[in-house]
Enzyme design. Structure first.
Site, short mmCIF file in Angstrom:
data_model
loop_
_atom_site.label_atom_id
_atom_site.label_comp_id
_atom_site.label_asym_id
_atom_site.label_seq_id
_atom_site.Cartn_x
_atom_site.Cartn_y
_atom_site.Cartn_z
N HIS A 86 0.82 -1.22 0.00
CA HIS A 86 0.00 0.00 0.00
C HIS A 86 0.85 1.26 0.00
O HIS A 86 0.34 2.34 0.30
CB HIS A 86 -0.96 -0.01 1.21
CG HIS A 86 -1.94 -1.12 1.18
ND1 HIS A 86 -2.71 -1.51 2.26
CD2 HIS A 86 -2.28 -1.98 0.18
CE1 HIS A 86 -3.46 -2.53 1.92
NE2 HIS A 86 -3.22 -2.85 0.68
N THR A 134 -3.25 -8.19 11.31
CA THR A 134 -4.10 -7.72 10.20
C THR A 134 -5.46 -8.41 10.28
O THR A 134 -5.56 -9.60 10.55
CB THR A 134 -3.46 -7.96 8.82
OG1 THR A 134 -4.40 -7.61 7.79
CG2 THR A 134 -2.99 -9.39 8.62
N1 APR Z 1 -0.87 -7.13 18.35
C1 APR Z 1 -1.53 -7.99 17.52
N2 APR Z 1 -2.64 -7.65 16.82
C2 APR Z 1 -3.09 -6.38 16.97
C3 APR Z 1 -2.47 -5.43 17.81
C4 APR Z 1 -1.31 -5.86 18.52
N3 APR Z 1 -0.64 -5.04 19.35
N4 APR Z 1 -3.18 -4.27 17.74
C5 APR Z 1 -4.20 -4.49 16.89
N5 APR Z 1 -4.16 -5.76 16.42
C6 APR Z 1 -5.04 -6.41 15.46
C7 APR Z 1 -6.48 -5.96 15.50
O1 APR Z 1 -7.20 -6.73 16.44
C8 APR Z 1 -6.92 -6.23 14.07
O2 APR Z 1 -7.34 -7.59 13.92
O3 APR Z 1 -4.57 -6.04 14.17
C9 APR Z 1 -5.66 -6.02 13.25
C10 APR Z 1 -5.64 -4.69 12.53
O4 APR Z 1 -6.63 -4.73 11.51
P1 APR Z 1 -6.98 -3.40 10.69
O5 APR Z 1 -7.15 -2.27 11.64
O6 APR Z 1 -8.10 -3.75 9.75
O7 APR Z 1 -5.64 -3.09 9.87
P2 APR Z 1 -5.16 -3.80 8.54
O8 APR Z 1 -5.55 -5.24 8.55
O9 APR Z 1 -3.73 -3.45 8.38
O10 APR Z 1 -6.02 -3.03 7.41
C11 APR Z 1 -5.74 -3.38 6.07
O11 APR Z 1 -7.16 -1.58 5.30
O12 APR Z 1 -7.90 0.58 5.50
C12 APR Z 1 -7.06 -0.25 4.80
O13 APR Z 1 -5.13 0.40 3.65
C13 APR Z 1 -5.63 0.17 4.94
O14 APR Z 1 -3.65 -1.23 4.99
C14 APR Z 1 -4.93 -1.03 5.56
C15 APR Z 1 -5.88 -2.17 5.21
#
Ligand code: APR
Length: 242
Positions: free
Chosen positions: A115, A184
């Site tokens: 991204h 993620t």
């Molecule tokens: N340790 C482990 N897991 C964690 C932690 C942590 N300290 N903090 C948060 N999480 C988990 C959350 O519970 C969630 O399941 O990480 C995940 C984050 O998910 P999202 O907020 O959806 O982020 P991501 O998966 O990176 O989003 C993907 O969506 O909006 C778009 O482009 C944006 O790259 C992003 C994409």
């Protein structure tokens, strides 16, 4: 944890897919957790390229808030553990959805950014490249010397992903026999497809998360908890194996 460590140690080709959850312990909010970015900014108003084109000044206000959290953030123990796994020859590459540059700052070398990265920007009119240090953010949207709007080299919904990153990500996915899926929700494609493809190829999926994600159903191991605590422990387990 011990079984996961043994599987990693005996593996031929380990890759990792990371998301915003690996950076929350560095002080960067993720997107879909309770206080995530999309709980503060409506994804439909701020997350799409059409929104940026329609009102760049408005979307830049969200971008400046993200960038200010990135510029104060340091890699955390999870980033460093992964950089050490790469140095030990265990981890062959990291496919990240993050744009915060923390994997590189922790010392990881083979980082595929699906991204983009907030540190580089492009003028939408003349295509001149800028580094974040060169851009004056006191006036939004920042304008190029040609008067074009400057846009960060990050992928908005509705935009195509950087082709070379996609090609490398699918190549690593197809070569791996273990995939670590860290921090993620796997809510966004094509990143969300990668663990499913790896699983179909017979790879072992090891998920590190604080809650269930969209790929938990294919995980062979689920290490639930904070990545900043789990990854150093996992690395230790690997080091202590005979
Ligand atoms: N340790 C482990 N897991 C964690 C932690 C942590 N300290 N903090 C948060 N999480 C988990 C959350 O519970 C969630 O399941 O990480 C995940 C984050 O998910 P999202 O907020 O959806 O982020 P991501 O998966 O990176 O989003 C993907 O969506 O909006 C778009 O482009 C944006 O790259 C992003 C994409």
């Amino acid at each position: 944890m011990k079984e996961a460590a043994e599987r990693i140690k005996e593996a031929r080709f380990v890759v990792a897919l990371t998301g915003a959850g690996i950076s929350t312990e560095s002080g960067i909010p993720d997107f879909r957790s309770k206080n995530g970015l999309w709980s503060k900014y409506d994804i439909n108003e701020y997350g799409y390229i059409d929104s940026f084109l329609k009102n760049p000044g408005k979307v830049w206000k969200m971008i400046v808030e993200m960038i200010s959290s990135f510029s104060h953030a340091k890699p955390n123990a999870a980033h460093y553990a992964m950089a050490e796994m790469e140095k030990m020859g265990i981890l062959k590459g990291i496919i990240t959805q993050n744009i915060d540059n923390l994997h590189q700052e922790a010392g990881s070398k083979n980082v595929i950014e699906l991204h983009g990265n907030y540190r580089s920007l492009t003028c939408m009119k003349c295509k001149r490249k800028y580094s974040i240090e060169e851009v004056n953010l006191s006036e939004l949207p920042p304008l190029c010397s040609c008067n074009g709007v400057i846009k960060p080299d990050i992928v908005f919904f509705g935009e195509t992903l950087p082709m070379n990153a996609v090609i490398k990500a699918f190549d690593l996915t197809n070569r791996c026999d273990v995939m670590l899926v860290i921090g993620t929700s796997c809510a966004v494609s094509p990143a969300a497809e990668l663990p499913l493809i790896a699983k179909q190829n017979g790879a072992t999926i090891i998920e590190i998360n604080m809650e269930e994600s969209m790929i938990s159903h294919v995980a062979d191991y689920q290490l639930m908890g904070k990545a900043g605590e789990i990854l150093p422990r996992l690395l230790n387990e690997i080091k202590n194996l005979p």
